[in-house]
Design an enzyme around this catalytic site. Structure first.
Site, PDB file in Angstrom:
ATOM      1  N   SER A 150       0.902  -1.581   0.106  1.00 45.43           N
ATOM      2  CA  SER A 150       0.256  -0.079   0.225  1.00 45.43           C
ATOM      3  C   SER A 150       0.592   1.548  -0.172  1.00 45.43           C
ATOM      4  CB  SER A 150      -1.102  -0.080   1.687  1.00 45.43           C
ATOM      5  OG  SER A 150      -1.864   0.728   0.893  1.00 45.43           O
ATOM      6  N   ASP A 226     -10.224  -5.475  -2.814  1.00 45.88           N
ATOM      7  CA  ASP A 226      -9.849  -4.323  -1.853  1.00 45.88           C
ATOM      8  C   ASP A 226     -10.556  -3.426  -1.509  1.00 45.88           C
ATOM      9  OD1 ASP A 226      -8.267  -2.443  -0.382  1.00 45.88           O
ATOM     10  OD2 ASP A 226      -6.168  -3.610  -1.402  1.00 45.88           O
ATOM     11  N   HIS A 259      -7.313  -5.593   1.264  1.00 39.83           N
ATOM     12  CA  HIS A 259      -5.746  -4.951   1.248  1.00 39.83           C
ATOM     13  C   HIS A 259      -5.170  -5.361   2.607  1.00 39.83           C
ATOM     14  CE1 HIS A 259      -4.024  -1.376   0.326  1.00 39.83           C
ATOM     15  NE2 HIS A 259      -4.029  -0.919   1.993  1.00 39.83           N
TER      16      HIS A 259
END
Ligand SMILES: N[C@@H](CCC(=O)N[C@@H](CSC=O)C(=O)NCC(=O)O)C(=O)O
Length: 280
Positions: A150, A226, A259
Site C-alpha cells: 500500500s 480490496d 487489502h
C-alpha cells in the site's frame, strides 16, 4: 552508531530481531525488525527490504507477514522499518490515520512543520542501509531488493525505480501506484512537499516511469476485493504506464483478496522466492 536490542527470538531456523537506534535523519529514535536466517560462519546473505503501509510500525509485517519460513528456505535477510518518525516532539495530525505519524509516505518533507523529522526517503535510502551494513555482518549490501504494501508499495516502487542499480527487484502488494492522482497521495504530498506538483513526481511511480525511470524486475499483486482499489490504489494506471513505456512488469489481479495481511501473507512466500531468484 549504537543499536539497542529490543528483542531477539528464534523462529523458522533463524533469528527475528527488533532493534532501535537514534536516527540523524529523523532526529528521533527509530525501531525496525530484521530476520536473519541461520547461515555458515562468514556467509553473506541478500537483503529484502519491506516497507509497510499507513498506520503500521515494523510490527505489523513482523507479526502477520509470514515471511520467515520462505526467507529461511531461500537464505534472505528481511528488514522491516517503521513508517514515520514518532514521539511527543514530532509533529502529528491528530485523528488523521493517513497523515503524520504512521504515514511518512517515504518522502523528505520540505514544508513546515514536517521538514525537520519527516525524512523517510533519506532514512530508508541512506541511513538505515548504513546501520544494517554496520550491525548485521551477514548482510550482503551488494544484493538488495525491495517490497512493500500500500503506502509501502508506493515506497518500494518509487525507491526501487529511483535506484535500479541498488535494488535488483521490486515487488508490491496493493501499492498506491500514482499518489499524485488519489486522495491519500494528494493529501500527503501536498502537505509534506507543498503545492508545486512538479516536486511530487519523484514520489510517484507512474510519473517516474512517464519521466523515464525503468526497472527490469517489477512484480505487483492486487486483490480484487480490496476496498481501496478504485479510489486510492488504481493498479490499472501502473499497468497502462508500463505498457506505454514498454516495461515488462508482472501485475496480477488476485480474485477475492482484500487489502489486509490475510492477502499479503498468502502471497508473501511467492514474493520472497521471486526476489531470491533475482538476488542470486
Ligand atoms: N482506516 C484504516 C486504514 C488503515 C489501513 O488499512 N492500513 C493498512 C495499510 S493502508 C495503506 O497504506 C495496513 O497495513 N494496516 C495495518 C494492518 O495490520 O492491517 C484504519 O485506520 O485502520
Amino acid at each position: 552508531m549504537t543499536l539497542e536490542t529490543v528483542s531477539q527470538t528464534r523462529s523458522h531456523a533463524g533469528t527475528q530481531g527488533v532493534y532501535s537506534h537514534r536516527s540523524a535523519e529523523t532526529g528521533t529514535d527509530m525501531t525496525f525488525s530484521v530476520f536473519v536466517p541461520d547461515h555458515a560462519e562468514g556467509a553473506k546473505l541478500p537483503v529484502l527490504w519491506y516497507l509497510s503501509g499507513l498506520t503500521c510500525t515494523h510490527a505489523n509485517v513482523t507479526e502477520k507477514g509470514e515471511y520467515r519460513r520462505a526467507c529461511a528456505e531461500h537464505g534472505v535477510i528481511f528488514v522491516a522499518p517503521d513508517t514515520s518518525p514518532r514521539g511527543e516532539d514530532v509533529p502529528d495530525a491528530a485523528d488523521e490515520y493517513d497523515f503524520g505519524q504512521g504515514a511518512g509516505f517515504y518522502v523528505d518533507a520540505t514544508q513546515e512543520p514536517w521538514a525537520k523529522n519527516y525524512r523517510m526517503r533519506s532514512y530508508i535510502e541512506r541511513e538505515l542501509p548504513q546501520v544494517i551494513a554496520a550491525n548485521v555482518p551477514a548482510a550482503d549490501m551488494d544484493r538488495q531488493s525491495i517490497a512493500g504494501h500500500s503506502m509501502g508499495g508506493h515506497g518500494a516502487l518509487t525507491i526501487g525505480l529511483r535506484n535500479p542499480d541498488r535494488f535488483r527487484s521490486i515487488s508490491a502488494f496493493s501499492p498506491i501506484v500514482a499518489p499524485s492522482e488519489v486522495p491519500w497521495g494528494e493529501k500527503a504530498l501536498g502537505r509534506y512537499l507543498g503545492s508545486d506538483r512538479a516536486s511530487w513526481r519523484e514520489y510517484d511511480a507512474v510519473a517516474l516511469i512517464e519521466d523515464g525511470a525503468r526497472h527490469p524486475h517489477i512484480l505487483v499483486d492486487q486483490g480484487t476485493a480490496d476496498n481501496f482499489l478504485v479510489e486510492q490504489l488504481r493498479t490499472h494506471r501502473l499497468a497502462e504506464t508500463c505498457d506505454t513505456a514498454g516495461l515488462d512488469a508482472t501485475i496480477r489481479l488476485q480474485p477475492g483478496y482484500d487489502h489486509s495481511y490475510y492477502f499479503i501473507s498468502t502471497f508473501m512466500a511467492e514474493h520472497v522466492k521471486w526476489h531470491a531468484e533475482r538476488l542470486g
